[in-house]
Design a protein around this motif. Structure first.
Motif, PDB file in Angstrom:
ATOM      1  N   TRP A   8     -10.261   4.449   2.239  1.00  9.79           N
ATOM      2  CA  TRP A   8      -9.145   3.728   1.619  1.00  9.79           C
ATOM      3  C   TRP A   8      -7.821   4.238   2.139  1.00  9.79           C
ATOM      4  CZ3 TRP A   8     -10.065  -0.731  -0.103  1.00  9.79           C
ATOM      5  CH2 TRP A   8     -11.275  -1.048  -0.642  1.00  9.79           C
ATOM      6  N   TYR A   9      -7.762   5.523   2.444  1.00 12.95           N
ATOM      7  CA  TYR A   9      -6.532   6.024   3.080  1.00 12.95           C
ATOM      8  C   TYR A   9      -6.361   5.377   4.454  1.00 12.95           C
ATOM      9  CZ  TYR A   9      -5.693   9.703  -0.355  1.00 12.95           C
ATOM     10  OH  TYR A   9      -5.423  10.387  -1.491  1.00 12.95           O
ATOM     11  N   ALA A  10      -7.410   5.217   5.176  1.00 19.65           N
ATOM     12  CA  ALA A  10      -7.352   4.608   6.488  1.00 19.65           C
ATOM     13  C   ALA A  10      -6.961   3.144   6.359  1.00 19.65           C
ATOM     14  CB  ALA A  10      -8.683   4.745   7.206  1.00 19.65           C
ATOM     15  N   VAL A  11      -7.552   2.412   5.397  1.00 20.27           N
ATOM     16  CA  VAL A  11      -7.227   0.997   5.189  1.00 20.27           C
ATOM     17  C   VAL A  11      -5.754   0.886   4.781  1.00 20.27           C
ATOM     18  CG1 VAL A  11      -7.680  -1.005   3.716  1.00 20.27           C
ATOM     19  CG2 VAL A  11      -9.576   0.296   4.650  1.00 20.27           C
ATOM     20  N   ALA A  12      -5.325   1.748   3.862  1.00 19.96           N
ATOM     21  CA  ALA A  12      -3.935   1.714   3.413  1.00 19.96           C
ATOM     22  C   ALA A  12      -3.002   2.035   4.597  1.00 19.96           C
ATOM     23  CB  ALA A  12      -3.711   2.688   2.281  1.00 19.96           C
ATOM     24  N   PHE A  13      -3.422   2.971   5.422  1.00 19.32           N
ATOM     25  CA  PHE A  13      -2.602   3.331   6.573  1.00 19.32           C
ATOM     26  C   PHE A  13      -2.514   2.165   7.531  1.00 19.32           C
ATOM     27  CE2 PHE A  13      -2.132   5.268  10.802  1.00 19.32           C
ATOM     28  CZ  PHE A  13      -0.901   5.873  10.624  1.00 19.32           C
ATOM     29  N   VAL A  14      -3.606   1.476   7.783  1.00 20.96           N
ATOM     30  CA  VAL A  14      -3.626   0.326   8.687  1.00 20.96           C
ATOM     31  C   VAL A  14      -2.768  -0.782   8.098  1.00 20.96           C
ATOM     32  CG1 VAL A  14      -5.123  -1.499   9.633  1.00 20.96           C
ATOM     33  CG2 VAL A  14      -5.831   0.874   9.739  1.00 20.96           C
ATOM     34  N   GLY A  19       2.133  -3.773   8.156  1.00 22.00           N
ATOM     35  CA  GLY A  19       3.344  -4.211   7.452  1.00 22.00           C
ATOM     36  C   GLY A  19       4.604  -3.723   8.166  1.00 22.00           C
ATOM     37  N   VAL A  20       4.562  -2.446   8.514  1.00 15.52           N
ATOM     38  CA  VAL A  20       5.722  -1.889   9.231  1.00 15.52           C
ATOM     39  C   VAL A  20       5.866  -2.577  10.574  1.00 15.52           C
ATOM     40  CG1 VAL A  20       6.605   0.209  10.344  1.00 15.52           C
ATOM     41  CG2 VAL A  20       5.672   0.307   8.043  1.00 15.52           C
ATOM     42  N   ARG A  22       4.963  -5.598  11.332  1.00 13.53           N
ATOM     43  CA  ARG A  22       5.495  -6.943  11.131  1.00 13.53           C
ATOM     44  C   ARG A  22       7.002  -6.888  10.880  1.00 13.53           C
ATOM     45  NH1 ARG A  22       1.971 -11.234   7.932  1.00 13.53           N
ATOM     46  NH2 ARG A  22       0.407 -11.500   9.538  1.00 13.53           N
ATOM     47  N   LEU A  23       7.384  -5.973  10.003  1.00 16.65           N
ATOM     48  CA  LEU A  23       8.815  -5.859   9.708  1.00 16.65           C
ATOM     49  C   LEU A  23       9.583  -5.362  10.944  1.00 16.65           C
ATOM     50  CD1 LEU A  23       8.774  -4.347   6.123  1.00 16.65           C
ATOM     51  CD2 LEU A  23       9.383  -6.653   6.782  1.00 16.65           C
ATOM     52  N   ALA A  24       9.049  -4.347  11.551  1.00 16.84           N
ATOM     53  CA  ALA A  24       9.707  -3.809  12.734  1.00 16.84           C
ATOM     54  C   ALA A  24       9.592  -4.785  13.890  1.00 16.84           C
ATOM     55  CB  ALA A  24       9.097  -2.475  13.101  1.00 16.84           C
ATOM     56  N   GLY A  25       8.479  -5.517  13.966  1.00 22.00           N
ATOM     57  CA  GLY A  25       8.266  -6.495  15.047  1.00 22.00           C
ATOM     58  C   GLY A  25       9.317  -7.577  14.995  1.00 22.00           C
ATOM     59  N   LYS A  26       9.614  -8.004  13.753  1.00 21.10           N
ATOM     60  CA  LYS A  26      10.661  -9.022  13.633  1.00 21.10           C
ATOM     61  C   LYS A  26      11.986  -8.468  14.146  1.00 21.10           C
ATOM     62  CE  LYS A  26       8.940 -11.779   9.803  1.00 21.10           C
ATOM     63  NZ  LYS A  26       9.199 -12.236   8.458  1.00 21.10           N
TER      64      LYS A  26
END
Length: 160
Positions: A8-14, A19-20, A22-26
């Motif tokens: 779950w830590y790995a899933v949350a990290f992914v 998310g980062v 996507r935000l940073a990509g924009k």
């Protein structure tokens, strides 16, 4: 695997990375798009400047050709003017020489006429003196009276 916290830590990290990303990509894509647009604008501006420079170069070359033609026309006109002035000067010189020659001929004629008149006057004076001497030596008183009377009677006819 679902029970493991590492999973779950790995899933949350992914999810966090996605998310980062996507935000940073924009932001990154927006920055790249802005930069791409700025570069495209600069290229377009450079192209316009190049076209303007080529137009200005063509205009300056045209002006240079026109100035060269004008300079050639001025030189040709100056040569024609110089030839005209040279011809006029030659004509004036020739007319002046003819005028001076005519003046010299006139002065010579005047001097000749004056010399002839002086010679005539001198000849008349010598003839009068010689006649006077001859008359004094050869004419007596009676003959003198007859000659004076004859000259007086002829005088009215010679005066008219």
């Amino acid at each position: 695997m679902f029970a493991s916290s590492t999973f779950w830590y790995a899933v949350a990290f992914v999810i966090f990375i996605v998310g980062v990303a996507r935000l940073a990509g924009k932001g990154i894509l927006g920055g790249l798009d802005a930069r791409s647009k700025r570069i495209a604008d600069e290229l377009e501006q450079a192209q316009k400047l190049r076209e303007d420079a080529q137009a200005a170069l063509a205009q300056f070359q045209r002006k240079q050709r026109d100035a060269l033609k004008e300079a050639e026309a001025i030189v040709a006109h100056a040569r024609e003017e110089a030839a005209r002035i040279r011809a006029q000067a030659a004509s004036d010189l020739e007319a002046g020489l003819k005028r001076r020659e005519q003046q010299a001929v006139d002065k010579i004629a005047q001097a000749e006429a004056l010399a002839i008149q002086q010679v005539r006057d001198l000849a008349v004076e010598i003839a009068v003196q010689a006649t006077e001497k001859l008359l004094i030596q050869n004419v007596d008183e009676a003959r003198n009276s007859v000659l004076v009377d004859a000259a007086i009677t002829e005088l009215p006819g010679k005066l008219h």
